[in-house]
Design a protein around this motif. Structure first.
Motif, short mmCIF file in Angstrom:
data_model
loop_
_atom_site.label_atom_id
_atom_site.label_comp_id
_atom_site.label_asym_id
_atom_site.label_seq_id
_atom_site.Cartn_x
_atom_site.Cartn_y
_atom_site.Cartn_z
N LYS A 1 -1.76 6.41 2.97
CA LYS A 1 -2.19 5.83 4.24
C LYS A 1 -3.17 6.72 4.99
CE LYS A 1 1.70 2.71 4.96
NZ LYS A 1 2.89 2.39 5.78
N LEU A 2 -2.94 8.01 4.99
CA LEU A 2 -3.86 8.91 5.68
C LEU A 2 -5.23 8.89 5.00
CD1 LEU A 2 -4.43 10.95 7.88
CD2 LEU A 2 -3.54 12.75 6.39
N ARG A 3 -5.25 8.86 3.67
CA ARG A 3 -6.51 8.77 2.94
C ARG A 3 -7.21 7.44 3.24
NH1 ARG A 3 -6.00 10.14 -3.24
NH2 ARG A 3 -5.54 12.15 -2.28
N LEU A 4 -6.43 6.37 3.32
CA LEU A 4 -7.00 5.07 3.67
C LEU A 4 -7.60 5.10 5.06
CD1 LEU A 4 -7.47 2.01 3.30
CD2 LEU A 4 -5.11 1.65 4.09
N LEU A 5 -6.89 5.70 6.00
CA LEU A 5 -7.39 5.78 7.37
C LEU A 5 -8.74 6.51 7.41
CD1 LEU A 5 -6.86 5.30 10.41
CD2 LEU A 5 -5.73 7.54 10.44
N ARG A 6 -8.83 7.62 6.71
CA ARG A 6 -10.09 8.37 6.68
C ARG A 6 -11.21 7.55 6.06
NH1 ARG A 6 -7.33 14.02 4.62
NH2 ARG A 6 -6.61 14.77 6.66
N PHE B 1 0.84 -1.19 0.00
CA PHE B 1 0.00 0.00 0.00
C PHE B 1 0.88 1.24 0.00
CE2 PHE B 1 -4.40 1.06 0.18
CZ PHE B 1 -4.41 2.40 0.52
N PRO B 2 0.69 2.14 -0.95
CA PRO B 2 1.55 3.32 -1.05
C PRO B 2 1.53 4.15 0.24
CG PRO B 2 0.18 3.10 -3.01
CD PRO B 2 -0.32 2.10 -2.01
N ALA B 3 2.71 4.50 0.71
CA ALA B 3 2.81 5.25 1.97
C ALA B 3 2.06 6.57 1.90
CB ALA B 3 4.28 5.49 2.31
N GLY B 4 2.06 7.21 0.74
CA GLY B 4 1.40 8.49 0.60
C GLY B 4 -0.11 8.44 0.69
N ASP C 1 -18.07 -5.28 -1.91
CA ASP C 1 -17.80 -4.83 -3.29
C ASP C 1 -18.09 -3.34 -3.42
OD1 ASP C 1 -16.95 -7.24 -4.51
OD2 ASP C 1 -19.03 -7.94 -4.62
N ASP C 2 -19.17 -2.89 -2.82
CA ASP C 2 -19.53 -1.47 -2.87
C ASP C 2 -18.48 -0.61 -2.17
OD1 ASP C 2 -21.49 0.73 -3.43
OD2 ASP C 2 -21.53 0.84 -1.24
N LEU C 3 -17.98 -1.10 -1.03
CA LEU C 3 -16.95 -0.36 -0.31
C LEU C 3 -15.68 -0.23 -1.16
CD1 LEU C 3 -17.29 -1.77 3.32
CD2 LEU C 3 -17.75 0.58 2.56
N GLU C 4 -15.35 -1.28 -1.89
CA GLU C 4 -14.16 -1.21 -2.74
C GLU C 4 -14.34 -0.15 -3.82
OE1 GLU C 4 -11.46 -4.04 -5.66
OE2 GLU C 4 -12.82 -4.98 -4.21
N MET C 5 -15.54 -0.09 -4.42
CA MET C 5 -15.80 0.94 -5.43
C MET C 5 -15.74 2.34 -4.82
SD MET C 5 -18.71 -0.68 -7.98
CE MET C 5 -19.88 -1.07 -6.69
N ARG C 6 -16.26 2.47 -3.60
CA ARG C 6 -16.19 3.76 -2.91
C ARG C 6 -14.74 4.15 -2.63
NH1 ARG C 6 -20.82 5.74 0.08
NH2 ARG C 6 -22.70 4.60 -0.51
N ALA C 7 -13.92 3.16 -2.30
CA ALA C 7 -12.50 3.43 -2.04
C ALA C 7 -11.82 3.97 -3.30
CB ALA C 7 -11.80 2.15 -1.56
N VAL C 8 -12.15 3.38 -4.44
CA VAL C 8 -11.57 3.85 -5.70
C VAL C 8 -12.01 5.28 -5.98
CG1 VAL C 8 -11.51 3.51 -8.20
CG2 VAL C 8 -11.34 1.54 -6.66
N ARG C 9 -13.30 5.56 -5.75
CA ARG C 9 -13.80 6.93 -5.97
C ARG C 9 -13.18 7.92 -5.00
NH1 ARG C 9 -18.89 4.23 -6.99
NH2 ARG C 9 -19.59 4.64 -4.85
N SER C 10 -12.70 7.40 -3.85
CA SER C 10 -12.03 8.26 -2.88
C SER C 10 -10.58 8.53 -3.25
CB SER C 10 -12.09 7.62 -1.48
OG SER C 10 -13.41 7.48 -1.04
N GLY C 11 -10.11 7.90 -4.33
CA GLY C 11 -8.74 8.12 -4.77
C GLY C 11 -7.75 7.07 -4.31
N LEU C 12 -8.24 5.97 -3.74
CA LEU C 12 -7.36 4.88 -3.29
C LEU C 12 -7.19 3.91 -4.44
CD1 LEU C 12 -8.96 4.34 0.22
CD2 LEU C 12 -6.73 5.36 -0.25
#
Length: 221
Positions: free
Chosen positions: A48-53, A43-46, A78-89
């Motif tokens: 991690k803060l976005r992932l935490l949020r 997971f890219p270090a840059g 599956d929906d959460l994964e799509m939301r994560a992508v839309r969040s920029g992860l």
């Protein structure tokens, strides 16, 4: 089975309690969690803060009410994964991260979906078709029925009370799911000697102090 119990006692159950009580959401604990599940290098270090949020504001609240495995609770991931992508992860390890967090939040319902575990299910004869989490968990639960029947007569290894300070010990249903995780990893090509090492090395890898683990060295993915 021994590896599953030790894994629960030395980290998995600790993370579950912290997620449920809201004490999980700090960068330090996120890094502990990523290391525990072998995801720290993927997971890219840059990000991690976005992932935490994302975990605190999106995934955690939506997983909190889940109590049983159904089509809706599996498609939720599956929906959460799509939301994560839309969040920029964006990372190849995103399915591993999202499904592992679902497992940490509700271990009696969810299992991590990794490349090894998918290969393991196919090796055991499962027809996965698409790569959606609902499809994966349907195949996982079918295999769990056979696996649990085979292990029903197995005496569980005694818990390690010196490693467990409070909270309930993991139930046999959770242990069976976590043991099947490891069975699928092995069938999918994860080295057996590394699984055997983890069964004993988790004890040296971390120790419990007031509901948190202190990582000494990371395990493999």
């Amino acid at each position: 089975m021994r590896a599953a119990i030790v894994g629960c006692l030395t980290g998995e159950s600790v993370f579950t309690r912290e997620i449920r009580t809201g004490r999980f959401y700090s960068l330090r604990r996120l890094e502990d969690w990523l290391a525990f599940f072998g995801l720290a290098d993927d997971f890219p270090a840059g990000q991690k803060l976005r992932l935490l949020r994302f975990l605190e504001e999106e995934a955690g609240p939506r997983l909190a009410p889940v109590t049983g495995g159904t089509f809706d609770t599996f498609t939720l991931v599956d929906d959460l994964e799509m939301r994560a992508v839309r969040s920029g992860l964006v990372t190849n390890a995103l399915p591993d991260v999202v499904t592992s967090f679902a497992c940490s939040a509700v271990p009696s319902v969810y299992a991590p979906m990794t490349g090894c575990s998918q290969r393991g299910l196919r090796t055991l004869g499962a027809k996965l078709g698409d790569l959606g989490y609902c499809t994966y968990m349907t195949a996982f639960m079918k295999e769990l029925e056979r696996f649990a029947a085979r292990t029903a007569a197995v005496d569980l290894p005694a818990p390690l009370p010196m490693m467990w300070r409070d909270g309930p010990l993991p139930g046999r249903d959770v242990v069976a799911m976590r043991a099947l995780d490891r069975r699928l990893k092995a069938a999918g090509g994860f080295p057996l000697d590394r699984l055997e090492t983890e069964a004993g090395a988790f004890v040296g890898w971390s120790h419990l102090t007031r509901n948190r683990i202190v990582p000494l060295r990371p395990t493999g993915s």
